[in-house]
Design an enzyme around this catalytic site. Structure first.
Site, short mmCIF file in Angstrom:
data_model
loop_
_atom_site.label_atom_id
_atom_site.label_comp_id
_atom_site.label_asym_id
_atom_site.label_seq_id
_atom_site.Cartn_x
_atom_site.Cartn_y
_atom_site.Cartn_z
N HIS A 1 0.86 -1.20 0.00
CA HIS A 1 0.00 0.00 0.00
C HIS A 1 0.88 1.23 0.00
CE1 HIS A 1 0.88 -0.95 4.20
NE2 HIS A 1 0.86 0.37 4.42
N HIS B 1 0.59 5.39 1.11
CA HIS B 1 -0.22 6.40 1.79
C HIS B 1 -0.26 7.66 0.94
CE1 HIS B 1 -0.10 4.54 5.89
NE2 HIS B 1 0.93 3.94 5.35
P1 5GP Z 1 1.81 1.11 7.31
O1 5GP Z 1 2.15 1.44 8.72
O2 5GP Z 1 1.92 -0.38 7.04
O3 5GP Z 1 2.55 1.94 6.29
O4 5GP Z 1 0.32 1.54 7.13
C1 5GP Z 1 -0.76 0.74 7.42
C2 5GP Z 1 -1.96 1.64 7.47
O5 5GP Z 1 -3.11 0.84 7.35
C3 5GP Z 1 -2.10 2.44 8.76
O6 5GP Z 1 -2.11 3.83 8.47
C4 5GP Z 1 -3.41 1.97 9.33
O7 5GP Z 1 -4.16 3.00 9.91
C5 5GP Z 1 -4.11 1.38 8.13
N1 5GP Z 1 -5.01 0.30 8.43
C6 5GP Z 1 -4.75 -0.76 9.26
N2 5GP Z 1 -5.82 -1.57 9.30
C7 5GP Z 1 -6.76 -1.02 8.48
C8 5GP Z 1 -8.08 -1.39 8.12
O8 5GP Z 1 -8.62 -2.42 8.56
N3 5GP Z 1 -8.74 -0.58 7.25
C9 5GP Z 1 -8.16 0.55 6.73
N4 5GP Z 1 -8.89 1.29 5.88
N5 5GP Z 1 -6.92 0.94 7.07
C10 5GP Z 1 -6.23 0.16 7.93
#
Ligand code: 5GP
Ligand code: ZN
Length: 153
Positions: free
Chosen positions: A101, A103
């Site tokens: 993903h 952001h």
């Molecule tokens: P990372 O820290 O891996 O770059 O970002 C993961 C992101 O996924 C976080 O910003 C977190 O808020 C988001 N996230 C985690 N679980 C879920 C979910 O069940 N639904 C959505 N829409 N976002 C999620």
């Protein structure tokens, strides 16, 4: 192929609710569940891959146009002072969900997001880099990354 233990795969399959923005064959943009600020979205690939290192390049090729579309909408609607497109790979980089993903989040000058490289760990072989020119003229040639550049060719 979907990973049964992956929260983002469950979202794509409709087993877990989400605020989906739209979807196409390769990407599934949605709102982040724990947003940094209004307009914080994620573009996730439909296919499960842990992160950038093992994602399908064709899926990755669909991600940036989706990010552009969302940036333009966020820009028009929220009129931020900037927008970041940020992507994490591995725990030290801040990755918490192991399904690719990126952001997208609007920025304000005073929003306090900790996104900077103010602390420089690179030593450039002992001498501190002061300007790009001094790096290029003095240190640059010695520090071309020979240990891994050949893997790009
Ligand atoms: P990372 O820290 O891996 O770059 O970002 C993961 C992101 O996924 C976080 O910003 C977190 O808020 C988001 N996230 C985690 N679980 C879920 C979910 O069940 N639904 C959505 N829409 N976002 C999620
Ligand atoms: Zn997944």
């Amino acid at each position: 192929m979907a990973n049964p233990d992956c929260i983002f795969c469950k979202i794509i399959a409709g087993e877990v609710p989400s605020l989906k923005l739209y979807e196409d064959d390769r990407v599934f943009p949605m709102m982040d569940i724990n947003p940094f600020d209004d307009g914080h979205c994620l573009v996730i690939t439909k296919a499960h891959a842990e992160n950038l290192l093992n994602a399908d390049p064709d899926d990755l090729a669909a991600v940036l146009p989706a990010a552009q579309k969302i940036c333009r909408a966020v820009e028009a609607a929220l009129e931020p002072e900037g927008v970041n497109v940020v992507q994490a790979n591995g725990p030290a980089a801040g990755q918490t969900v192991y399904h690719f993903h990126t952001h997208i989040f609007p920025r304000r000058r005073d929003d306090g997001a900790m996104l900077n490289w103010a602390i420089h760990r690179a030593t450039w072989g002992g001498s501190k880099r002061s300007t790009t020119r001094s790096w290029l003229s003095c240190n640059g040639p010695r520090y071309v990354p020979e240990r891994w550049r050949h893997r790009l060719l």
